[in-house]
Structure formats: structure tokens, C-alpha cells
Scaffold this active site. Sequence first.
Site, PDB file in Angstrom:
ATOM      1  N   HIS A 243       0.878  -1.318  -0.087  1.00 37.69           N
ATOM      2  CA  HIS A 243      -0.195   0.030   0.019  1.00 37.69           C
ATOM      3  C   HIS A 243       0.933   1.161  -0.060  1.00 37.69           C
ATOM      4  O   HIS A 243       0.868   1.861  -1.065  1.00 37.69           O
ATOM      5  CB  HIS A 243      -0.912   0.005   1.075  1.00 37.69           C
ATOM      6  CG  HIS A 243      -1.951  -1.105   1.275  1.00 37.69           C
ATOM      7  ND1 HIS A 243      -2.704  -1.401   0.667  1.00 37.69           N
ATOM      8  CD2 HIS A 243      -1.598  -2.036   2.345  1.00 37.69           C
ATOM      9  CE1 HIS A 243      -3.662  -2.552   1.011  1.00 37.69           C
ATOM     10  NE2 HIS A 243      -2.833  -2.861   2.052  1.00 37.69           N
TER      11      HIS A 243
HETATM   12  O1  RIB Z   1      -4.918  -0.191   4.903  1.00 33.65           O
HETATM   13  C1  RIB Z   1      -3.501  -0.121   4.632  1.00 33.65           C
HETATM   14  C2  RIB Z   1      -2.997   0.810   5.469  1.00 33.65           C
HETATM   15  O2  RIB Z   1      -3.076   0.655   6.835  1.00 33.65           O
HETATM   16  C3  RIB Z   1      -1.489   0.850   5.287  1.00 33.65           C
HETATM   17  O3  RIB Z   1      -1.022   2.257   5.681  1.00 33.65           O
HETATM   18  C4  RIB Z   1      -0.877   0.032   6.254  1.00 33.65           C
HETATM   19  O4  RIB Z   1       0.515   0.326   6.609  1.00 33.65           O
HETATM   20  C5  RIB Z   1      -1.876   0.258   7.507  1.00 33.65           C
HETATM   21  O5  RIB Z   1      -1.470   1.249   7.913  1.00 33.65           O
END
Ligand code: RIB
Length: 314
Positions: A243
Site C-alpha cells: 500500500h
Molecule cells: O489499509 C492499509 C494501510 O493501513 C497501510 O498504511 C498500512 O500500513 C496500514 O497502516
Amino acid sequence: MSPRSIIIDTDPGQDDAVAIMLALGFPEKLEVLGITAVAGNVGLDKTAANALKLIELVGRTDIPVFAGAAAPLMVHLETAEYVHGETGLNGWDFPAPVTKLRPEFGPDWIVDTIMSRPEKTVTLCPLGPLTNIALALAKEPRIASRIDKIVLMGGAQIEGGNVTPAAEFNIYVDPHAAARVFACGADIVVMSLDVTHQALIKKAWLAELKALGTKAAEAFTGLLSFYERYDEDKYGSDGGPLHDPTTVAWLLKPELFEGKFVNVEIETTPGLCFGQTVVDRWTVTNRRKNATWITKVDSDGFFALILEAFRKLS
Ligand code: RIB
Ligand code: CA
């Protein structure tokens, strides 16, 4: 051309860690002014320590690290050890950091940094819940017009939520903060699950990372091997979504991405859709457009960029 100055606000988190390494791999393009830790994946004590561990891993203890908010603005903190492990960086045994946190409160330092530099020269890169950014905006609303961009990871529309059916983790943990950020008027770019779920870690890529043979590559092979197991089981996919590095990758190579300028509102009413990003993708309302919602990524190009960064890290 001088490098873009960025502040990384983060809750490391294995994917946050890759985002930080990606930024540090291109110092000629990105100058990391500092890292502010926020409670999210794990508690603030651990996210702050994890940020220190990461700069020590690659010999960048020149980068100041600040602790920020230990809890969301109005709700109790919900963490994600089930994804990231008890330390937040399970998968690699980091030594306890010897580098000290800077004394300033993260949001205060964000305000001071933005207000002391020329307008439109500082980019914010939030990778966790938006509590620190909301607090900085509350302290000094003028930063909204001085910030160049806010390039954040959070939200979901087409993909649905990953922590409730409606909400993605970063927004869900502190939707009141997210609502403040999306209303502030700054130039916002959103990397939601709609795009990050296209960026799945492939086993062949992980093998290429490991083959680099550096300490950083070894550490991140361990981190990502641990990290991806949860999402592989959850989504039945071959590889987990990476992500947070999509934000830094957009800053480095925006041509890898496609998006649309839309209105995004945050649901803060308790209930089924609490923390949802409500995206007016087809302008069916007259709400002010406030964000570029990224919809596509060239996944091969994205992972090639990350590998290029790790080739330059020891
Ligand atoms: O949903 C994904 C996010 O939530 C990313 O930033 C991961 O590190 C968690 O913080
Ligand atoms: Ca994160």
C-alpha cells in the site's frame, strides 16, 4: 532540478517501511525533511521506535524523527498487530534503536517546518491515520495553503474496506482527522485500496530483492515475507498489496499512475459505514472537488522502481 522536500507521517508497518526506503533510494529527487510517527498499525511507542530502527538500518540517522499523536482525535485507538505483528515490523529482528527521538511534538514540527519554508515547497506524505496532519491543521490552518501536496494512502471505494466492509484502516482509525484533512483545501492525492490492490508482491520479485544480497534487502525480504501472509490468506491472492509505497512512487514517477479529480467525503457517523471514503466519481453532486483519486498503477513499473531504490541502499 532540486529535490522535492517531503515529510513522511507514518505508522510503520512493513509497507510504511518500504515507502521510507523508496524515498531514501532517490535522494536526488526527494529530500526527506523528517519523519513523524503516529499511532496506527501499532501503538505510538512502537511506531516511533520503528521509524528510528529504519533510519538506522540504512545509515540515515541524519533524518529527524518525531513522535506525534498516541491516539485518534475522538475515538479509541484500534491497532493492526494481526497484520504487522506485535512489533509492527515482524519479519526482521532489529536491534533496539540507539538514535533518540527529537523533542518536538510531531504536529508542531510539521507546522514549524511548513511555515518556515517558502510556500508550495513542502509535500506531506501521510501513510497512516491522519491524526498528526489534522492536529497540525488545527494548530495552524494556514499550512493548508502553503503545503505543495498531500499524497496519502487511505480509503477505498471500488475495492470495499479492509477493516470493515465500508472502511479502509487508515481512515477508519481516525475518520474525524481524515474529514478535517479532506476539507482543508490543500492539493490532495489519494492512494486508496482501489489502486494499492493492483500492487501485489510477487514471489519472483521478492526473490530478486533477496538476490541483491545487501543487509537492507535481507531485512526487507524477511519483513515482506511475514507481511504478505495475512493478505494472501484474506484475499486468496498470490502476494499481498504494497500500500504505502504507492505514495512515494507517485512523487517519483507519476506516469505510472492514472487518477481522477473528484469529491471525497468521510463518513463520521457511527454505524455500518463509519470511516468510509464516499467518492463522487461521476459528479452526481455539486460537492467541491477536493482530491485526485488514483485508480490505476503500472504494477511492474512500480515494483521495478522499488527494486531500483534497494539497489542503492546498503
Ligand atoms: O489499509 C492499509 C494501510 O493501513 C497501510 O498504511 C498500512 O500500513 C496500514 O497502516
Ligand atoms: Ca501505514
